[in-house]
Design a protein around this motif. Structure first.
Motif, PDB file in Angstrom:
ATOM      1  N   ASP A   1       0.866  -1.182   0.000  1.00 10.59           N
ATOM      2  CA  ASP A   1       0.000   0.000   0.000  1.00 10.59           C
ATOM      3  C   ASP A   1       0.904   1.234   0.000  1.00 10.59           C
ATOM      4  OD1 ASP A   1      -2.269   1.835   0.552  1.00 10.59           O
ATOM      5  OD2 ASP A   1      -3.326  -0.018   1.001  1.00 10.59           O
ATOM      6  N   ASP A   2       0.427   2.353   0.529  1.00  3.85           N
ATOM      7  CA  ASP A   2       1.245   3.569   0.507  1.00  3.85           C
ATOM      8  C   ASP A   2       2.530   3.372   1.298  1.00  3.85           C
ATOM      9  OD1 ASP A   2      -0.562   5.377  -0.928  1.00  3.85           O
ATOM     10  OD2 ASP A   2      -1.845   5.197   0.823  1.00  3.85           O
ATOM     11  N   CYS A   3       3.629   3.848   0.736  1.00  4.75           N
ATOM     12  CA  CYS A   3       4.879   3.837   1.504  1.00  4.75           C
ATOM     13  C   CYS A   3       4.769   4.792   2.692  1.00  4.75           C
ATOM     14  CB  CYS A   3       6.047   4.235   0.602  1.00  4.75           C
ATOM     15  SG  CYS A   3       6.461   3.005  -0.646  1.00  4.75           S
ATOM     16  N   ILE A   4       4.313   6.007   2.407  1.00  2.00           N
ATOM     17  CA  ILE A   4       4.074   6.998   3.463  1.00  2.00           C
ATOM     18  C   ILE A   4       2.714   7.633   3.197  1.00  2.00           C
ATOM     19  CG2 ILE A   4       4.849   9.130   4.558  1.00  2.00           C
ATOM     20  CD1 ILE A   4       7.698   8.406   3.737  1.00  2.00           C
ATOM     21  N   LEU A   5       1.906   7.706   4.239  1.00  2.00           N
ATOM     22  CA  LEU A   5       0.549   8.240   4.139  1.00  2.00           C
ATOM     23  C   LEU A   5       0.398   9.359   5.164  1.00  2.00           C
ATOM     24  CD1 LEU A   5      -2.389   8.016   3.102  1.00  2.00           C
ATOM     25  CD2 LEU A   5      -2.763   6.250   4.828  1.00  2.00           C
TER      26      LEU A   5
ATOM     27  N   GLY B   1       3.160   4.391  -3.479  1.00  2.00           N
ATOM     28  CA  GLY B   1       3.749   5.715  -3.512  1.00  2.00           C
ATOM     29  C   GLY B   1       3.586   6.483  -2.222  1.00  2.00           C
ATOM     30  N   ILE B   2       3.648   7.813  -2.334  1.00  2.00           N
ATOM     31  CA  ILE B   2       3.538   8.713  -1.187  1.00  2.00           C
ATOM     32  C   ILE B   2       2.257   9.530  -1.347  1.00  2.00           C
ATOM     33  CG2 ILE B   2       4.571  10.662   0.027  1.00  2.00           C
ATOM     34  CD1 ILE B   2       7.299   9.512  -0.736  1.00  2.00           C
TER      35      ILE B   2
ATOM     36  N   GLY C   1       2.498   7.575  -7.784  1.00  2.00           N
ATOM     37  CA  GLY C   1       3.715   8.258  -7.401  1.00  2.00           C
ATOM     38  C   GLY C   1       3.486   9.205  -6.243  1.00  2.00           C
ATOM     39  N   LEU C   2       3.211  10.469  -6.579  1.00  2.00           N
ATOM     40  CA  LEU C   2       2.977  11.532  -5.600  1.00  2.00           C
ATOM     41  C   LEU C   2       1.512  11.928  -5.714  1.00  2.00           C
ATOM     42  CD1 LEU C   2       6.132  13.536  -6.686  1.00  2.00           C
ATOM     43  CD2 LEU C   2       5.996  11.903  -4.784  1.00  2.00           C
TER      44      LEU C   2
ATOM     45  N   ASN D   1       0.915   6.317 -12.890  1.00  2.00           N
ATOM     46  CA  ASN D   1       0.258   7.522 -12.359  1.00  2.00           C
ATOM     47  C   ASN D   1       1.220   8.371 -11.519  1.00  2.00           C
ATOM     48  OD1 ASN D   1      -2.066   6.139 -13.381  1.00  2.00           O
ATOM     49  ND2 ASN D   1      -2.315   5.131 -11.410  1.00  2.00           N
ATOM     50  N   PRO D   2       2.248   8.942 -12.138  1.00  2.00           N
ATOM     51  CA  PRO D   2       3.302   9.612 -11.360  1.00  2.00           C
ATOM     52  C   PRO D   2       2.840  10.766 -10.475  1.00  2.00           C
ATOM     53  CG  PRO D   2       4.067   9.173 -13.587  1.00  2.00           C
ATOM     54  CD  PRO D   2       2.600   8.856 -13.572  1.00  2.00           C
TER      55      PRO D   2
END
Length: 211
Positions: A50-54, A74-75, A105-106, A134-135
């Motif tokens: 899932d998200d690396c950082i949320l 992503g983040i 991505g972001l 989806n960057p």
């Protein structure tokens, strides 16, 4: 669920941490930050499903740098606006980070409809993309798996957001996807020094997933 859940924290630093979960494992976010201030996250290696950082509601003055993320989602900032009386998000910086083979991505994502809140003063800078789907995404019609009806607009005001020096390869035909609220349009969005190339031989269709 989350590997690290940082909630109601102030003046916390996390350095030199590695997180590993299978790519196919759902809801295994690496680090969740919410209702916290003055956080410094650096030198992180995160592989997850899932998200690396949320970054959730109430995240303020959060500095993230030197992160290797992927696989994963992503983040992300959000999703925001799901519950009433959510606190604002402000002062988020993500720098010197590499995203590899991530589903997104972001990203900034908000529900529609939603109560009022604000996302402001956000900078994504000096980011390397390696085969990322989806960057760059701002999605104010976030609706995972189309499970919720979208009868109304997001009332989350997104403003003063910068994407600077983002370079690398995308698996999506759309490198930048900005879907802002009709009633609360995004303000002061800066996109500069972007160099994103689609990997045609590895092309995968764009997805608006998410869990």
């Amino acid at each position: 669920m989350f590997h690290f859940h940082l909630n109601n924290c102030d003046n916390v630093a996390m350095n030199h941490v590695s997180i590993l979960a299978p790519e196919e494992s759902p809801n295994t976010d690496g680090i969740y930050v919410g209702a916290s201030n003055n956080m410094h996250l650096s030198n992180l290696n995160i592989t997850t499903g899932d998200d690396c950082i949320l970054l959730g509601p109430g995240s303020t003055n959060i500095n993230i740098s030197d992160v290797t993320c992927g696989p994963g989602h992503g983040i992300s900032i959000g999703s925001l606006g799901k519950y009433p009386n959510e606190k604002n998000v402000a002062g988020i910086t993500v720098k010197n980070t590499t995203l590899s083979k991530t589903n997104n991505g972001l990203r900034i994502k908000t529900w529609a409809p939603s109560p009022s809140s604000t996302v402001s003063d956000v900078t994504f800078q000096d980011i390397i993309l390696n085969d990322v789907n989806n960057p760059i995404i701002i999605d104010q019609q976030y609706c995972p798996d189309n499970r919720y009806s979208q009868q109304g607009d997001s009332k989350v005001q997104i403003k003063t957001v910068k994407f600077v020096n983002i370079q690398g390869s995308s698996l999506s035909p759309i490198g930048v996807n900005v879907i802002c609220s009709k009633s609360m349009p995004c303000q002061d969005i800066e996109l500069s020094c972007l160099d994103i190339t689609m990997q045609r031989q590895l092309h995968a269709p764009m997805s608006r997933e998410n869990f």
